[in-house]
Write a protein that holds these residues in place. Structure first.
Motif, PDB file in Angstrom:
ATOM      1  N   ALA A 158      32.109  36.727  44.005  1.00 36.16           N
ATOM      2  CA  ALA A 158      31.135  36.293  42.609  1.00 36.16           C
ATOM      3  C   ALA A 158      30.762  36.462  41.107  1.00 36.16           C
ATOM      4  N   VAL A 159      30.836  37.696  41.383  1.00 31.47           N
ATOM      5  CA  VAL A 159      30.501  38.394  39.629  1.00 31.47           C
ATOM      6  C   VAL A 159      30.951  37.878  38.565  1.00 31.47           C
ATOM      7  N   ASP A 160      30.904  36.866  37.209  1.00 30.84           N
ATOM      8  CA  ASP A 160      31.322  36.455  36.447  1.00 30.84           C
ATOM      9  C   ASP A 160      32.046  37.325  35.980  1.00 30.84           C
ATOM     10  N   GLY A 161      33.418  37.204  35.826  1.00 32.15           N
ATOM     11  CA  GLY A 161      34.640  38.085  35.365  1.00 32.15           C
ATOM     12  C   GLY A 161      35.613  38.420  36.423  1.00 32.15           C
ATOM     13  N   LEU A 162      35.242  38.306  37.870  1.00 33.70           N
ATOM     14  CA  LEU A 162      36.282  38.567  38.429  1.00 33.70           C
ATOM     15  C   LEU A 162      36.629  37.423  39.295  1.00 33.70           C
ATOM     16  N   THR A 163      38.076  37.962  39.866  1.00 34.53           N
ATOM     17  CA  THR A 163      39.212  36.553  40.122  1.00 34.53           C
ATOM     18  C   THR A 163      38.670  36.699  42.072  1.00 34.53           C
ATOM     19  N   PRO A 164      38.519  35.481  42.591  1.00 32.80           N
ATOM     20  CA  PRO A 164      38.631  36.149  43.716  1.00 32.80           C
ATOM     21  C   PRO A 164      39.581  36.265  44.754  1.00 32.80           C
ATOM     22  N   GLY A 165      39.621  36.700  45.739  1.00 32.22           N
ATOM     23  CA  GLY A 165      41.074  37.721  46.331  1.00 32.22           C
ATOM     24  C   GLY A 165      41.696  38.840  46.316  1.00 32.22           C
ATOM     25  N   PRO A 166      42.096  40.138  46.731  1.00 29.20           N
ATOM     26  CA  PRO A 166      42.151  41.480  46.161  1.00 29.20           C
ATOM     27  C   PRO A 166      43.309  41.401  45.645  1.00 29.20           C
ATOM     28  N   TYR A 167      44.211  40.633  44.702  1.00 26.78           N
ATOM     29  CA  TYR A 167      44.998  40.775  43.916  1.00 26.78           C
ATOM     30  C   TYR A 167      45.334  40.026  42.583  1.00 26.78           C
ATOM     31  N   VAL A 168      45.752  40.129  41.876  1.00 26.43           N
ATOM     32  CA  VAL A 168      46.416  39.689  39.971  1.00 26.43           C
ATOM     33  C   VAL A 168      48.013  39.639  40.626  1.00 26.43           C
ATOM     34  N   THR A 169      48.156  39.131  38.968  1.00 20.97           N
ATOM     35  CA  THR A 169      49.325  38.912  39.378  1.00 20.97           C
ATOM     36  C   THR A 169      50.147  38.913  38.274  1.00 20.97           C
ATOM     37  N   ASP A 170      51.053  39.393  37.637  1.00 20.55           N
ATOM     38  CA  ASP A 170      51.660  39.188  36.097  1.00 20.55           C
ATOM     39  C   ASP A 170      52.917  38.836  36.210  1.00 20.55           C
ATOM     40  N   VAL A 171      53.059  38.181  35.499  1.00 16.41           N
ATOM     41  CA  VAL A 171      54.160  37.307  35.129  1.00 16.41           C
ATOM     42  C   VAL A 171      55.260  37.731  33.900  1.00 16.41           C
TER      43      VAL A 171
END
Length: 412
Positions: A212-225
């Motif tokens: 929940a730290v500000d600046g992080l996205t929930p979950g273990p993934y990021v997505t690039d386009v």
């Protein structure tokens, strides 16, 4: 024979792989840190191993015009070339590549290797940070001492601010002693995820607080386009623990260069495919049919998900490259290889030669292992067609090299 502690005047000759520069004293090789070819420096011998002396520059007595003030501790991760003006860094990397092909592979290159430049700041999308009490950062070269990653300027300011908040929360939870952080973000930094590896397993509540730290996205993934010319955008998810190319500024150029080697409507095998960066780009932009092979479980899961999302002709396989290449396989036009720093194993390389593809595209982050494997490929019936490089790691001696090989008998 030189001994540790000696202080010497040295004339710097040329770059060596790994970040040091070469000088000689009475025929003995001295590998000098903090120097630039053409300089006269005063250096102290730190150690001698196998007849080679290792020294560090104390002063540049006749400095190069390319010398500049380094923004951070030169021994902090990612800064060994930071004292060198950036255009000269590119020239030195081109020389190191040519030297490796000539000296290790005995394959002299006929022209200078072009090295694509990157912005020096904020380029890094993935990093492993170390936390020791009040401090987080990289290790100094050859030590377990923490140095300031922020000062190296590899990470975006927003990434560093997020890490400040994350480490503060770790300290509040008592999880900041001897912990490691894997952080990963997408190209535009709109998503950022972290994985904390603490000495003691974290409970569910602690994991939830850190997530929940500000600046992080929930979950273990990021997505690039990723968009290549006029072709449909390519969506690639990746797990925080999966390998992915680390430079946000050169990612598109690297991918475009690699997949341009695949013939339109052709077939390809992508070995060490990761999340499918090259495989899916080749299928979408070249209308190719691609078999993609990945052994790591996190990256392989991403590969399967991304192949399904793309609706392209990609067949993902979760298995070791050695396993795939050990059995007979249908012929393909191109084999793409993007191995780890250790290069391609003897077993896998023998299997690649049995595939007899007319073209091989070898993507490497380690020029020594690329040169070693290039020699084996040439002995197996291939020729080096061209070599290009992409400076995915500014201010370091590392460079991403792409070598294209063609079969002497099966040219496309």
């Amino acid at each position: 024979m030189l001994t540790p502690g000696q202080i010497l005047p040295l004339t710097i000759d040329k770059p060596a792989a790994g970040g040091r520069m070469i000088a000689r004293v009475d025929g003995q090789v001295v590998l000098v840190g903090g120097a630039i070819p053409g300089e006269r420096v005063t250096a102290r011998v730190e150690r001698v191993a196998k007849g080679v002396a290792y020294a560090d520059t104390l002063s540049a007595d006749e400095p190069s015009a390319d010398r500049r003030a380094a923004p951070a501790d030169p021994l902090c991760g990612g800064c060994l070339y930071a004292h060198i003006a950036y255009p000269r860094q590119l020239d030195l990397k081109s020389l190191v590549i040519a030297d490796a092909f000539g000296r290790i592979a005995h394959l002299p290159l006929t022209s200078a290797v072009p090295v694509a430049a990157s912005p020096e700041e904020g380029y890094r999308m993935r990093a492993r940070l170390h936390v020791r009490g009040q401090h987080w950062g990289f290790f100094r070269e050859g030590t377990h001492e923490i140095c300031d990653a922020r000062a190296t300027r590899q990470l975006l300011p927003a990434t560093c601010e997020t890490l400040d908040r994350l480490v503060a929360e770790m300290r509040a939870l008592g999880a900041a002693d001897a912990a490691e952080i894997e952080i990963s973000e997408n190209v535009d930094a709109s998503e950022r995820v972290a994985h904390v590896d603490a000495p003691q397993p974290l409970g569910a509540d602690a994991i939830q607080r850190l997530a929940a730290v500000d600046g992080l996205t929930p979950g273990p993934y990021v997505t690039d386009v990723l968009t290549l010319d006029a072709y449909p955008p390519i969506s690639l998810r990746r797990h925080v623990l999966a390998f992915f190319q680390g430079n946000r500024f050169l990612l598109r150029d690297l991918v475009a260069h690699v997949v341009a080697q695949v013939p339109e409507g052709g077939t390809a095998v992508d070995l060490y495919a990761g999340a499918g960066l090259f495989a899916i780009a080749a299928a979408v932009s070249r209308s190719a049919r691609v078999t993609a092979v990945e052994g790591d479980r996190f990256a392989a899961a991403d590969l399967v998900a991304n192949a399904l999302e793309s609706c392209a002709a990609v067949a993902p396989l979760h298995q070791a490259v050695e396993t795939f290449t050990a059995r007979p396989s249908a012929a393909s036009d191109v084999v793409i290889l993007d191995p780890p720093r250790t290069g391609v194993s003897k077993e896998a390389l023998a299997g690649v030669l049995r595939l007899r593809a007319p073209r091989l595209v070898y993507v490497s982050c380690d020029i020594a292992t690329l040169a070693r494997d290039a020699r084996r490929l040439v002995d197996g019936g291939y020729t080096v067609q061209h070599v290009d490089a992409f400076d995915l790691f500014p201010n370091t001696p590392h460079v991403e090299t792409v070598a294209v090989f063609e079969s002497k008998d099966l040219r496309m």
